[in-house]
Design an enzyme around this catalytic site. Sequence first.
Site, mmCIF file in Angstrom:
data_model
loop_
_atom_site.group_PDB
_atom_site.id
_atom_site.type_symbol
_atom_site.label_atom_id
_atom_site.label_comp_id
_atom_site.label_asym_id
_atom_site.label_seq_id
_atom_site.Cartn_x
_atom_site.Cartn_y
_atom_site.Cartn_z
ATOM 1 N N VAL A 46 0.831 -1.206 0.000
ATOM 2 C CA VAL A 46 0.000 0.000 0.000
ATOM 3 C C VAL A 46 0.868 1.260 0.000
ATOM 4 C CG1 VAL A 46 -2.000 -1.139 1.028
ATOM 5 C CG2 VAL A 46 -0.261 -0.130 2.534
ATOM 6 N N HIS B 285 -4.002 -3.981 -3.086
ATOM 7 C CA HIS B 285 -4.510 -3.734 -1.721
ATOM 8 C C HIS B 285 -4.700 -2.260 -1.404
ATOM 9 C CE1 HIS B 285 -3.031 -7.976 -0.269
ATOM 10 N NE2 HIS B 285 -4.108 -8.029 -1.029
ATOM 11 N N THR C 63 6.951 -11.843 -0.534
ATOM 12 C CA THR C 63 5.613 -12.079 0.032
ATOM 13 C C THR C 63 5.593 -13.422 0.752
ATOM 14 O OG1 THR C 63 3.239 -12.250 -0.405
ATOM 15 C CG2 THR C 63 4.686 -13.011 -2.167
ATOM 16 N N PRO D 100 14.276 -14.129 1.343
ATOM 17 C CA PRO D 100 15.329 -14.714 2.193
ATOM 18 C C PRO D 100 14.829 -15.883 3.030
ATOM 19 C CG PRO D 100 14.647 -12.562 3.057
ATOM 20 C CD PRO D 100 13.937 -12.758 1.751
ATOM 21 N N ALA E 265 15.171 -8.419 -1.807
ATOM 22 C CA ALA E 265 14.731 -7.683 -2.995
ATOM 23 C C ALA E 265 15.821 -6.726 -3.486
ATOM 24 C CB ALA E 265 13.456 -6.912 -2.664
HETATM 25 P P1 OAD Z 1 4.246 -10.529 4.864
HETATM 26 O O1 OAD Z 1 4.689 -9.690 6.012
HETATM 27 O O2 OAD Z 1 3.204 -11.565 5.111
HETATM 28 O O3 OAD Z 1 5.516 -11.273 4.254
HETATM 29 C C1 OAD Z 1 6.688 -10.573 3.999
HETATM 30 C C2 OAD Z 1 7.634 -11.512 3.279
HETATM 31 O O4 OAD Z 1 8.765 -10.761 2.897
HETATM 32 C C3 OAD Z 1 8.124 -12.686 4.133
HETATM 33 O O5 OAD Z 1 7.993 -13.880 3.382
HETATM 34 C C4 OAD Z 1 9.598 -12.353 4.365
HETATM 35 O O6 OAD Z 1 10.409 -13.517 4.431
HETATM 36 C C5 OAD Z 1 9.927 -11.537 3.150
HETATM 37 N N1 OAD Z 1 11.031 -10.586 3.300
HETATM 38 C C6 OAD Z 1 11.444 -9.943 4.414
HETATM 39 N N2 OAD Z 1 12.457 -9.108 4.124
HETATM 40 C C7 OAD Z 1 12.684 -9.205 2.789
HETATM 41 C C8 OAD Z 1 13.589 -8.588 1.872
HETATM 42 N N3 OAD Z 1 14.451 -7.672 2.280
HETATM 43 N N4 OAD Z 1 13.531 -8.946 0.575
HETATM 44 C C9 OAD Z 1 12.641 -9.878 0.151
HETATM 45 N N5 OAD Z 1 11.761 -10.489 0.966
HETATM 46 C C10 OAD Z 1 11.780 -10.171 2.267
HETATM 47 O O7 OAD Z 1 3.829 -9.521 3.686
HETATM 48 P P2 OAD Z 1 2.863 -9.794 2.448
HETATM 49 O O8 OAD Z 1 3.048 -11.157 1.906
HETATM 50 O O9 OAD Z 1 3.012 -8.651 1.547
HETATM 51 O O10 OAD Z 1 -2.498 -6.558 3.450
HETATM 52 O O11 OAD Z 1 1.442 -9.717 3.146
HETATM 53 C C11 OAD Z 1 0.277 -9.792 2.369
HETATM 54 C C12 OAD Z 1 -0.756 -8.834 2.899
HETATM 55 O O12 OAD Z 1 -1.003 -9.100 4.284
HETATM 56 C C13 OAD Z 1 -0.328 -7.374 2.878
HETATM 57 O O13 OAD Z 1 -0.562 -6.761 1.626
HETATM 58 C C14 OAD Z 1 -1.168 -6.758 3.941
HETATM 59 C C15 OAD Z 1 -1.125 -7.847 4.995
HETATM 60 O O14 OAD Z 1 -2.239 -7.917 5.835
HETATM 61 C C16 OAD Z 1 -2.944 -5.286 3.292
HETATM 62 O O15 OAD Z 1 -2.294 -4.308 3.556
HETATM 63 C C17 OAD Z 1 -4.319 -5.181 2.756
#
Ligand code: OAD
Length: 253
Positions: free
Chosen positions: A109, A125, A199, A225, A242
Amino acid sequence: MSLTEHIELEELQSRIHRARRLVVLTGAGMSAESGIPTFRDAMTGLWSRFDPAALASEEGFRADPARVWAWYVERREGVRQAEPNAGHRALADYARRHPGRLTVITQNVDDLHQRAGHTDTIRLHGDILADQWLDPCPRRGGPPCETEWARPGQPPHCNECGNLVRPAVVWFGENLPLAALNAAEAAAMGADLMLVVGTSGAVWPAAGLAARARRAGAWVAIVNPHPSEIDGDADQIVRGTAAGVLPVLLAAG
Ligand code: OAD
């Protein structure tokens, strides 16, 4: 990095160079290196410290609008202060070098893809920096309501009917914006290659896009990671961040 990992990364680079339709699906990890917290990382994720039902649902907002508004005001400030990282910039640079080839779909977002220069990112989102009415405005088509912005600690509201302003994000239990979802699904179905970056794959329907793309014939590679819930939907997994991996993958070509 092991020799095998090095070879796999080079193979992915050349797949990207050959791809005519590259789709990149991003999640909170995409912006982690810009200083915006993720949701589900064990120690630092927002949902390890805050209750999503209270802060990211319509019921939670109606129960305590001031608390939810204050939380979003703070998060908005964090987003405004953050800068796109090397990963956002690598995607925007790639899109500039290869017009029409890249589609970015984000669950984020924040506006960091846009500020890096990728303005046509598909936002599943919503937009944390934008406002919308909580209830449909009864004046639709008529003169706009007067909005009262200056009540400290409270969300802005309509002077006449009391309708509240809320952030224009998709909360739990709400539908995704249909146009964005349709565009994302079409892009996934038409992709030669999909990169899934940062994600957890825990939130649907976004989490289903990787499997859809793969079923339709795309090569799916995850950049993360840590393990995610959709690792089984990928052909390849790159264990990295990333900002570390995208500039390498998208550098040449
Ligand atoms: P999450 O917080 O669920 O997942 C974040 C992911 O990023 C995890 O798998 C981490 O391992 C990974 N990660 C952490 N640091 C990183 C880096 N530097 N480079 C690459 N990856 C890294 O976030 P989302 O999957 O985006 O909804 O969550 C999905 C939705 O849940 C979000 O859009 C949000 C939340 O509720 C809304 O805002 C509507």
